[in-house]
Design a protein around this motif. Sequence first.
Motif, short mmCIF file in Angstrom:
data_model
loop_
_atom_site.label_atom_id
_atom_site.label_comp_id
_atom_site.label_asym_id
_atom_site.label_seq_id
_atom_site.Cartn_x
_atom_site.Cartn_y
_atom_site.Cartn_z
N ALA A 1 37.23 31.02 45.51
CA ALA A 1 38.07 29.82 45.41
C ALA A 1 39.51 30.13 45.79
O ALA A 1 40.17 29.35 46.48
N ILE A 2 39.99 31.30 45.36
CA ILE A 2 41.36 31.72 45.70
C ILE A 2 41.46 32.02 47.19
O ILE A 2 42.42 31.61 47.86
N LEU A 3 40.48 32.74 47.71
CA LEU A 3 40.51 33.08 49.14
C LEU A 3 40.39 31.84 50.01
O LEU A 3 40.98 31.78 51.10
N GLY A 4 39.61 30.84 49.54
CA GLY A 4 39.46 29.62 50.32
C GLY A 4 40.76 28.87 50.50
O GLY A 4 40.98 28.19 51.51
N ARG A 5 41.68 28.99 49.52
CA ARG A 5 42.96 28.30 49.61
C ARG A 5 43.86 28.88 50.68
O ARG A 5 44.76 28.20 51.18
N ILE A 6 43.62 30.14 51.02
CA ILE A 6 44.45 30.78 52.04
C ILE A 6 43.65 31.01 53.33
O ILE A 6 44.07 31.78 54.19
N GLY A 7 42.49 30.37 53.40
CA GLY A 7 41.71 30.43 54.62
C GLY A 7 40.95 31.71 54.83
O GLY A 7 40.67 32.08 55.99
N LEU A 8 40.60 32.42 53.75
CA LEU A 8 39.83 33.66 53.87
C LEU A 8 38.51 33.52 53.12
O LEU A 8 38.30 32.58 52.37
N GLY A 9 37.65 34.51 53.34
CA GLY A 9 36.37 34.52 52.64
C GLY A 9 35.34 33.67 53.35
O GLY A 9 35.52 33.25 54.49
N PRO A 10 34.20 33.40 52.68
CA PRO A 10 33.88 33.85 51.32
C PRO A 10 33.30 35.27 51.31
O PRO A 10 32.85 35.76 52.34
N LEU A 11 33.34 35.90 50.12
CA LEU A 11 32.77 37.23 49.94
C LEU A 11 31.42 37.12 49.25
O LEU A 11 31.21 36.26 48.40
N SER A 12 30.53 38.01 49.61
CA SER A 12 29.20 38.01 49.00
C SER A 12 29.25 38.69 47.64
O SER A 12 30.21 39.40 47.31
N GLU A 13 28.20 38.49 46.85
CA GLU A 13 28.13 39.14 45.54
C GLU A 13 28.11 40.65 45.70
O GLU A 13 28.71 41.38 44.89
N HIS A 14 27.42 41.14 46.72
CA HIS A 14 27.36 42.59 46.96
C HIS A 14 28.77 43.16 47.20
O HIS A 14 29.13 44.20 46.63
N THR A 15 29.56 42.46 48.01
CA THR A 15 30.93 42.92 48.28
C THR A 15 31.78 42.87 47.02
O THR A 15 32.57 43.80 46.77
N ILE A 16 31.62 41.82 46.23
CA ILE A 16 32.37 41.71 44.98
C ILE A 16 32.05 42.88 44.05
O ILE A 16 32.96 43.46 43.43
N ARG A 17 30.80 43.25 43.97
CA ARG A 17 30.40 44.35 43.09
C ARG A 17 31.00 45.68 43.56
O ARG A 17 31.48 46.48 42.75
N LYS A 18 31.01 45.88 44.87
CA LYS A 18 31.58 47.13 45.39
C LYS A 18 33.09 47.16 45.18
O LYS A 18 33.66 48.21 44.84
N LEU A 19 33.74 46.03 45.38
CA LEU A 19 35.19 45.97 45.13
C LEU A 19 35.51 46.18 43.65
O LEU A 19 36.53 46.79 43.31
N ALA A 20 34.63 45.67 42.79
CA ALA A 20 34.84 45.87 41.35
C ALA A 20 34.73 47.35 41.00
O ALA A 20 35.52 47.88 40.21
N HIS A 21 33.75 48.03 41.59
CA HIS A 21 33.61 49.48 41.39
C HIS A 21 34.88 50.19 41.84
O HIS A 21 35.42 51.04 41.13
N PHE A 22 35.34 49.84 43.03
CA PHE A 22 36.54 50.49 43.57
C PHE A 22 37.74 50.25 42.67
O PHE A 22 38.52 51.17 42.40
N ALA A 23 37.91 49.02 42.18
CA ALA A 23 39.06 48.67 41.35
C ALA A 23 39.02 49.42 40.01
O ALA A 23 40.06 49.90 39.52
N GLU A 24 37.83 49.52 39.41
CA GLU A 24 37.71 50.25 38.14
C GLU A 24 38.16 51.70 38.29
O GLU A 24 38.93 52.21 37.48
#
Length: 201
Positions: free
Chosen positions: A52-75
């Motif tokens: 939803a945030i990325l859509g406001r700036i014209g980016l995305g969407p991201l898949s669930e798989h990508t979100i999970r990998k980014l979450a791993h990286f962020a942790e």
Amino acid sequence: MPNERTSPWVIVFRIFFTIAVALCIGYIFGNSLQIATESSARSQAAMVHINAILGRIGLGPLSEHTIRKLAHFAEYCMEGLLLTLCLRVYTRRFVRHISWPLLLGLLTAVADETIQRFVPGRSSQVTDIWIDFAGVVAGMLVSLILLLIVRGITSFYAIKRENRRLRQERDELRRRQQMHHRQAAHPTHIPRETQEREELQ
């Protein structure tokens, strides 16, 4: 040689960052202990908000798989940052011991993936270990940049204070020299009787 007394602030920071590292690792392991359905539900909820945030700036969407990998990286990025800062409050020569955060970050990633092997519906992948380790390295780089910025600021103000002290000493020395020159140019008049009395003594 007497031991240097540790500042109370240093002790406070040591306790704070030690607890922060423990909580961060506990949070990582807690996420790994979630069964597949719970973990997927959280990932999907995060995906909705992020897209939803990325859509406001014209980016995305991201898949669930990508979100999970980014979450791993962020942790693990947060863990790497906290590990480096924790090491810094225990020793000033933390660069010599920089391998300790790397090793602990890698062990956390291996243990994390090992835990997931025994959780229903979860799997363990070598690529996730590399993603996690990359997050640790990224967090360490961020913390090193922050430490360099802090050191630069503190050095700047230390030099500024030293220059102020040197200017004060220079002004005081100049004032004394001026007083000495005035006294030499206008010597104090001593009565003749006092001079004769001093000569007789």
